[in-house]
Design a protein around this motif. Sequence first.
Motif, PDB file in Angstrom:
ATOM      1  N   ILE A  47       0.848  -1.207   0.000  1.00 20.28           N
ATOM      2  CA  ILE A  47       0.000   0.000   0.000  1.00 20.28           C
ATOM      3  C   ILE A  47       0.882   1.255   0.000  1.00 20.28           C
ATOM      4  O   ILE A  47       0.601   2.209  -0.726  1.00 20.28           O
ATOM      5  CB  ILE A  47      -0.962  -0.019   1.199  1.00 20.28           C
ATOM      6  CG1 ILE A  47      -2.018  -1.106   0.981  1.00 20.28           C
ATOM      7  CG2 ILE A  47      -1.617   1.349   1.380  1.00 20.28           C
ATOM      8  CD1 ILE A  47      -2.896  -1.380   2.179  1.00 20.28           C
ATOM      9  N   ALA A  48       1.955   1.239   0.780  1.00 24.07           N
ATOM     10  CA  ALA A  48       2.858   2.387   0.815  1.00 24.07           C
ATOM     11  C   ALA A  48       3.488   2.616  -0.559  1.00 24.07           C
ATOM     12  O   ALA A  48       3.602   3.749  -1.021  1.00 24.07           O
ATOM     13  CB  ALA A  48       3.928   2.183   1.876  1.00 24.07           C
ATOM     14  N   ALA A  49       3.894   1.543  -1.203  1.00 23.12           N
ATOM     15  CA  ALA A  49       4.523   1.666  -2.533  1.00 23.12           C
ATOM     16  C   ALA A  49       3.522   2.188  -3.551  1.00 23.12           C
ATOM     17  O   ALA A  49       3.856   3.043  -4.384  1.00 23.12           O
ATOM     18  CB  ALA A  49       5.080   0.320  -2.963  1.00 23.12           C
ATOM     19  N   ILE A  50       2.306   1.706  -3.506  1.00 17.78           N
ATOM     20  CA  ILE A  50       1.280   2.156  -4.447  1.00 17.78           C
ATOM     21  C   ILE A  50       0.954   3.628  -4.190  1.00 17.78           C
ATOM     22  O   ILE A  50       0.845   4.417  -5.136  1.00 17.78           O
ATOM     23  CB  ILE A  50       0.005   1.285  -4.337  1.00 17.78           C
ATOM     24  CG1 ILE A  50       0.296  -0.129  -4.890  1.00 17.78           C
ATOM     25  CG2 ILE A  50      -1.153   1.924  -5.074  1.00 17.78           C
ATOM     26  CD1 ILE A  50      -0.788  -1.127  -4.609  1.00 17.78           C
ATOM     27  N   THR A  51       0.841   3.989  -2.918  1.00 20.72           N
ATOM     28  CA  THR A  51       0.530   5.372  -2.567  1.00 20.72           C
ATOM     29  C   THR A  51       1.640   6.319  -3.018  1.00 20.72           C
ATOM     30  O   THR A  51       1.374   7.382  -3.572  1.00 20.72           O
ATOM     31  CB  THR A  51       0.324   5.502  -1.047  1.00 20.72           C
ATOM     32  OG1 THR A  51      -0.714   4.598  -0.651  1.00 20.72           O
ATOM     33  CG2 THR A  51      -0.061   6.905  -0.658  1.00 20.72           C
ATOM     34  N   ARG A  52       2.886   5.906  -2.803  1.00 21.63           N
ATOM     35  CA  ARG A  52       4.026   6.724  -3.251  1.00 21.63           C
ATOM     36  C   ARG A  52       4.003   6.887  -4.760  1.00 21.63           C
ATOM     37  O   ARG A  52       4.286   7.964  -5.280  1.00 21.63           O
ATOM     38  CB  ARG A  52       5.340   6.080  -2.822  1.00 21.63           C
ATOM     39  CG  ARG A  52       6.094   6.904  -1.822  1.00 21.63           C
ATOM     40  CD  ARG A  52       7.359   6.252  -1.401  1.00 21.63           C
ATOM     41  NE  ARG A  52       6.947   5.079  -0.602  1.00 21.63           N
ATOM     42  CZ  ARG A  52       7.565   3.929  -0.577  1.00 21.63           C
ATOM     43  NH1 ARG A  52       8.638   3.739  -1.268  1.00 21.63           N
ATOM     44  NH2 ARG A  52       7.130   2.935   0.150  1.00 21.63           N
TER      45      ARG A  52
END
Length: 99
Positions: free
Chosen positions: A90-95
């Motif tokens: 989720i963090a990677a997608i959000t970034r």
Amino acid sequence: MLLTDLAKIIGLFTAWNGLVFAIYFVDKQAARYGRWRISEKTLLTLAFLAGSPGAVSAQQLLRHKTRKEPFRSELMAICVFHLLAVVALIAAITRGCLD
């Protein structure tokens, strides 16, 4: 990623976890009636292969292997690993969306 792709992934994830739950149920029934059992290694492998929600649900709802150590701790470690992987994804997608 299209919404239909996401729906397919969620559908496959749900079906897989339903299958894992069913396999834990079969093992619980075998334990009750003294029949051939599914190995703990196999049960943990199924949980590790994205089946931890189904495995934990079966463990709690069926009261299956709730006091068995180290099985219980290993299953919880798999759940923590999956949780961290989801948070990282989720963090990677959000970034990626914010850049």
